[in-house]
Design a protein around this motif. Structure first.
Motif, PDB file in Angstrom:
ATOM      1  N   VAL A 246       0.597  -1.044  -0.193  1.00 54.04           N
ATOM      2  CA  VAL A 246       0.423  -0.189   0.234  1.00 54.04           C
ATOM      3  C   VAL A 246       0.348   1.151   0.237  1.00 54.04           C
ATOM      4  O   VAL A 246       0.532   1.974  -0.825  1.00 54.04           O
ATOM      5  CB  VAL A 246      -0.589  -0.393   1.053  1.00 54.04           C
ATOM      6  N   ALA A 247       1.741   1.225   0.590  1.00 52.17           N
ATOM      7  CA  ALA A 247       2.674   3.031   0.982  1.00 52.17           C
ATOM      8  C   ALA A 247       3.144   2.612  -0.135  1.00 52.17           C
ATOM      9  O   ALA A 247       3.831   3.975  -1.026  1.00 52.17           O
ATOM     10  CB  ALA A 247       3.660   2.290   1.974  1.00 52.17           C
ATOM     11  N   LEU A 248       4.004   2.025  -1.380  1.00 52.08           N
ATOM     12  CA  LEU A 248       4.431   1.618  -2.660  1.00 52.08           C
ATOM     13  C   LEU A 248       3.338   2.828  -3.381  1.00 52.08           C
ATOM     14  O   LEU A 248       3.561   2.597  -3.808  1.00 52.08           O
ATOM     15  CB  LEU A 248       5.162   0.469  -2.872  1.00 52.08           C
ATOM     16  N   LEU A 249       2.386   1.912  -3.636  1.00 47.81           N
ATOM     17  CA  LEU A 249       1.538   1.887  -4.247  1.00 47.81           C
ATOM     18  C   LEU A 249       0.987   3.816  -4.259  1.00 47.81           C
ATOM     19  O   LEU A 249       0.756   4.516  -4.918  1.00 47.81           O
ATOM     20  CB  LEU A 249      -0.381   1.289  -4.336  1.00 47.81           C
ATOM     21  N   GLN A 250       1.072   4.238  -2.612  1.00 51.17           N
ATOM     22  CA  GLN A 250       0.335   5.592  -2.704  1.00 51.17           C
ATOM     23  C   GLN A 250       1.759   6.155  -2.915  1.00 51.17           C
ATOM     24  O   GLN A 250       1.565   7.434  -3.740  1.00 51.17           O
ATOM     25  CB  GLN A 250       1.018   6.034  -1.120  1.00 51.17           C
TER      26      GLN A 250
END
Length: 381
Positions: A246-250
């Protein structure tokens, strides 16, 4: 230095040899030879600079081969002698090697094999075991791929990364077989690639891999049966991996250059965010499928969107979307079975599940669809 770290040096060392004048095929062979020597020597006498050691060993191998080949005497005259000792150039050729190994002139199978060997540092035997083919067959495949690239210039980082990302995604989807976990290898290579480009789709692909891989333990039973997403034990999901994805996607979305891997990762993140299947935000998922279909209107994306519409707006709406997708698309019958069952048409759903089982491309999928058909027929009495 462990084996994974050692393999991580491979693309940089191949790049150094190519810059010094070696052709790609010979450079890759020389580095593989150097790796064998490193595995034998380093446990007893580890070098202070592993990369420099590999460069020196590989370059010596290349020069020896060039000198022993009478047909390469002209090239040998240009080689002169081994470069003087000193620091290895810090120029990073890894991105260019990714682009070369995934060159459009190669078939997807050849691109995958060459990427795993030249960039991933795997041996031919390991790749052959992963793909369940004889080592000689894989060796021929890799040799043909390298021969095809003999006259291809290594592109710079400005070239489209789409083919590279597609190759890594194909590697990831092979999953696990033999002694090599290809899903883990694909994630390792995607991490490596993400440090060498600002392209948000690389982060999107890595996020997608992590979010899918986080559900790995829950995806099958101990006996190997497929477990649909809605029935998975979510306590088995890897929450740390989900959080990283999720952090990488954001971070990727913040760059405001949306691509299909980011859209797929966003859909996976919404599924991962639901503590229970009933909490799934199907409305948002449909919106992300709309973006995905706009970016890449593939039959697979449209099929999955039909399921999401059925969940968000009712089975009738999902079936209306399904009717717009041509017959013969893989998994279309299975989607039709699911949506008709969702609409309460149990008998039709059972018949469609049985038909979908006959069309299945894997034993695990066929068994799952057969069980669904049997379950519905049992309900009918």
């Amino acid at each position: 230095m462990d084996l994974v770290e050692l393999r991580g040096l491979v693309p940089a060392v191949v790049g150094v040899l190519v810059r010094r004048g070696a052709d790609f095929a010979s450079a890759e062979d020389a580095v593989q030879e150097a790796l064998i020597r490193a595995l034998a020597a380093w446990p007893h006498d580890p070098p202070r600079d592993p990369k420099a050691w590999l460069v020196t060993a590989a370059w010596r191998s290349f020069v020896d081969w060039a000198r022993s080949d009478a047909a390469r005497r002209a090239r040998e005259a240009r080689l002169h002698t081994e470069p003087p000792p000193g620091e290895v150039s810090s120029v990073d050729d890894t991105l260019r090697l990714y682009l070369l190994c995934a060159h459009p002139s190669l078939s997807p199978t050849s691109a995958i094999a060459l990427t795993l060997r030249a960039v991933g540092g795997l041996t031919t035997r390991q790749i052959a075991e992963a793909y369940l083919v004889p080592e000689a067959t894989m060796a021929q495949r890799i040799s043909r791929a390298k021969a095809r690239l003999a006259d291809v210039e290594i592109a710079d980082g400005s070239r489209d990364l789409g083919t590279v990302l597609h190759t890594l995604y194909l590697v990831f989807n092979e999953g696990y077989s033999g002694s090599i976990d290809l899903a883990a290898e694909a994630m390792r290579l995607a991490r490596q690639l993400a440090t060498r480009t600002e392209e948000p789709e690389v982060l999107g692909l890595l996020a997608l891999m992590l979010l899918h891989h986080a559900r790995r333990r829950a995806r099958t039973t101990a006996g190997g049966r497929l477990v649909p997403l809605a029935e998975q034990d979510r306590s088995l999901w890897d929450t740390a991996m989900i959080a990283e994805g999720v952090a990488l996607l954001q971070a990727a979305l913040a760059r405001d250059r949306l691509g299909e891997y980011q859209a797929q990762a966003a859909i996976a993140a919404l599924h991962a965010d639901a503590q229970r299947v009933e909490e799934t935000d199907w409305v948002q998922i449909v919106e992300w499928y709309d973006e995905l279909v706009r970016l890449s209107p593939s039959p697979v994306a449209r099929l999955n969107r039909a399921v999401a519409v059925g969940e968000a707006d009712g089975a009738a709406a999902g079936l209306a979307e399904l009717a717009r997708i041509e017959e013969g698309v893989p998994r279309r019958t299975a989607v039709a079975a699911y949506l008709h069952t969702l609409a309460g048409e149990t008998g039709l759903g059972a018949d469609l599940y049985a038909r979908a089982a006959a069309e299945a491309r894997s034993t695990a999928e066929r068994d799952h669809l057969t069980r669904e058909a049997a379950r519905l027929r049992q309900q009918l009495g």
